[in-house]
Design an enzyme around this catalytic site. Sequence first.
Site, PDB file in Angstrom:
ATOM      1  N   LYS A  10       1.076  -1.107  -0.290  1.00  0.00           N
ATOM      2  CA  LYS A  10       0.125   0.032   0.089  1.00  0.00           C
ATOM      3  C   LYS A  10       0.725   1.100   0.292  1.00  0.00           C
ATOM      4  CE  LYS A  10       0.852   1.629   4.502  1.00  0.00           C
ATOM      5  NZ  LYS A  10       1.816   2.605   4.820  1.00  0.00           N
ATOM      6  N   PRO A  94       9.473  -4.201  -0.345  1.00  0.00           N
ATOM      7  CA  PRO A  94      11.105  -3.655   0.610  1.00  0.00           C
ATOM      8  C   PRO A  94      10.204  -3.654   2.314  1.00  0.00           C
ATOM      9  CG  PRO A  94      10.870  -2.702  -1.576  1.00  0.00           C
ATOM     10  CD  PRO A  94       9.278  -3.362  -1.513  1.00  0.00           C
ATOM     11  N   ALA A  97       9.564  -0.014   4.951  1.00  0.00           N
ATOM     12  CA  ALA A  97       9.758   0.548   4.037  1.00  0.00           C
ATOM     13  C   ALA A  97       8.441   2.067   3.917  1.00  0.00           C
ATOM     14  CB  ALA A  97      10.104  -0.119   2.962  1.00  0.00           C
ATOM     15  N   GLY A  98       7.209   1.372   4.875  1.00  0.00           N
ATOM     16  CA  GLY A  98       5.893   2.286   4.730  1.00  0.00           C
ATOM     17  C   GLY A  98       5.201   1.446   3.854  1.00  0.00           C
ATOM     18  N   GLY A 101       4.508  -3.764   4.092  1.00  0.00           N
ATOM     19  CA  GLY A 101       4.786  -5.524   3.420  1.00  0.00           C
ATOM     20  C   GLY A 101       4.752  -6.751   4.455  1.00  0.00           C
ATOM     21  N   GLY A 102       5.382  -6.252   5.690  1.00  0.00           N
ATOM     22  CA  GLY A 102       4.422  -7.548   7.172  1.00  0.00           C
ATOM     23  C   GLY A 102       3.053  -7.455   7.037  1.00  0.00           C
ATOM     24  N   ASP A 136      -1.974  -1.621  10.049  1.00  0.00           N
ATOM     25  CA  ASP A 136      -2.115  -1.961   9.400  1.00  0.00           C
ATOM     26  C   ASP A 136      -3.112  -3.279   8.324  1.00  0.00           C
ATOM     27  OD1 ASP A 136      -1.671   0.903   8.650  1.00  0.00           O
ATOM     28  OD2 ASP A 136       0.899   0.453   7.567  1.00  0.00           O
TER      29      ASP A 136
HETATM   30  O1  C5P Z   1      -0.113  -1.415  15.270  1.00  0.00           O
HETATM   31  P1  C5P Z   1       1.524  -0.920  14.994  1.00  0.00           P
HETATM   32  O2  C5P Z   1       2.351  -1.732  15.797  1.00  0.00           O
HETATM   33  O3  C5P Z   1       2.119  -1.916  13.638  1.00  0.00           O
HETATM   34  O4  C5P Z   1       2.018   0.304  14.866  1.00  0.00           O
HETATM   35  C1  C5P Z   1       3.596   0.052  15.467  1.00  0.00           C
HETATM   36  C2  C5P Z   1       3.774   1.614  15.764  1.00  0.00           C
HETATM   37  O5  C5P Z   1       3.643   2.304  15.324  1.00  0.00           O
HETATM   38  C3  C5P Z   1       2.936   1.408  17.379  1.00  0.00           C
HETATM   39  O6  C5P Z   1       3.578   0.807  18.386  1.00  0.00           O
HETATM   40  C4  C5P Z   1       3.069   2.798  17.613  1.00  0.00           C
HETATM   41  O7  C5P Z   1       4.409   3.327  18.380  1.00  0.00           O
HETATM   42  C5  C5P Z   1       3.185   3.725  15.936  1.00  0.00           C
HETATM   43  N1  C5P Z   1       1.206   3.540  16.223  1.00  0.00           N
HETATM   44  C6  C5P Z   1       0.536   5.227  16.493  1.00  0.00           C
HETATM   45  N2  C5P Z   1      -0.595   4.880  15.294  1.00  0.00           N
HETATM   46  C7  C5P Z   1      -1.089   3.815  14.987  1.00  0.00           C
HETATM   47  C8  C5P Z   1      -0.732   3.522  14.587  1.00  0.00           C
HETATM   48  C9  C5P Z   1       0.679   3.285  14.887  1.00  0.00           C
HETATM   49  O8  C5P Z   1       1.523   5.709  17.542  1.00  0.00           O
HETATM   50  N3  C5P Z   1      -2.535   4.383  14.913  1.00  0.00           N
END
Ligand code: C5P
Length: 283
Positions: A10, A94, A97-98, A101-102, A136
């Site tokens: 995405k 990648p 990468a933003g 992917g995971g 995500d």
């Molecule tokens: O949910 P996920 O583990 O993918 O999120 C990774 C990190 O991104 C979280 O630990 C948090 O620090 C940050 N995050 C956030 N607010 C969100 C989604 C992610 O602060 N809505």
Amino acid sequence: MEVNVKAPAKINLSLDALYKREDGYHELEMVMTTIDLSDRIRIRKIDEDKIVLKASTGMLPLDKRNHVYQAAKLLKNQFQITQGVEIFIEKNIPISAGLAGGSTDAAATLRGLNELWDLALSLEELAEIGAQVGSDVPYCIYGGTAFVTGRGECIKQIADIPQCWVVLVKPRAGVSTASVFGALSFNKIEHPDTSGMIQAIEAQSYAGMVSCLGNVLEQVTIARHPDIDRIKLKMMQFGADAALMSGSGPTVFCLCEKYSRAQRVYNGLKGFCDEVYLVRSLK
Ligand code: C5P
């Protein structure tokens, strides 16, 4: 029996953070869309009651640290499944990468296991399980173009974006999403026009979509990796219509309406960036 599931990456056309919540997450407003750059997840039944991960690259952990493993384990426990599986991850997106992917691999795993284990769960139910793996994952269960809010679990599908070409550059650095959100300061935030983005997409206005691209996390990641700004500038110099960092970065993408223009940007960037991709937007 084997299932083979596509797991597309995405990009964020808009990413806004409204405030930091009491649970530590940020309240978000995002417009996400899928692109034609995909991993593949192949799942087959095995005799042993285990989840075995394999991958086409040595860069991934193949144990409980992997989101694919976490997703499979959650589903297996929740429905008391005793049928073991081997899950092969063919990696093309990648890593760190933003580009989710995971998360897209975890989402594809949930969709694939839903079929392989005959669970007949709805996308809503799969998204609810996916939310326990990562913010995500619920969006990745649905794919397409969506307005995503909350922590990432509220998904409203909107019209497909006007067909265009996407050139992506993945700079060498990997980025930790938690660390980028942690450094976000609400004093000097520049909010993108997310409702303008949605209106432009609903009206099928490519020009409107391009003018509303924005990501609040850019300022944080660019301060750490100034090459992102240099890549954006190069993309515009080679003729892109607009350029933006995706998610928490560091991948930068640009949009081009015409294929010939996208090719020119791609060829130009290939001269000094290792990882460059030219793909279509996906419906
Ligand atoms: O949910 P996920 O583990 O993918 O999120 C990774 C990190 O991104 C979280 O630990 C948090 O620090 C940050 N995050 C956030 N607010 C969100 C989604 C992610 O602060 N809505």
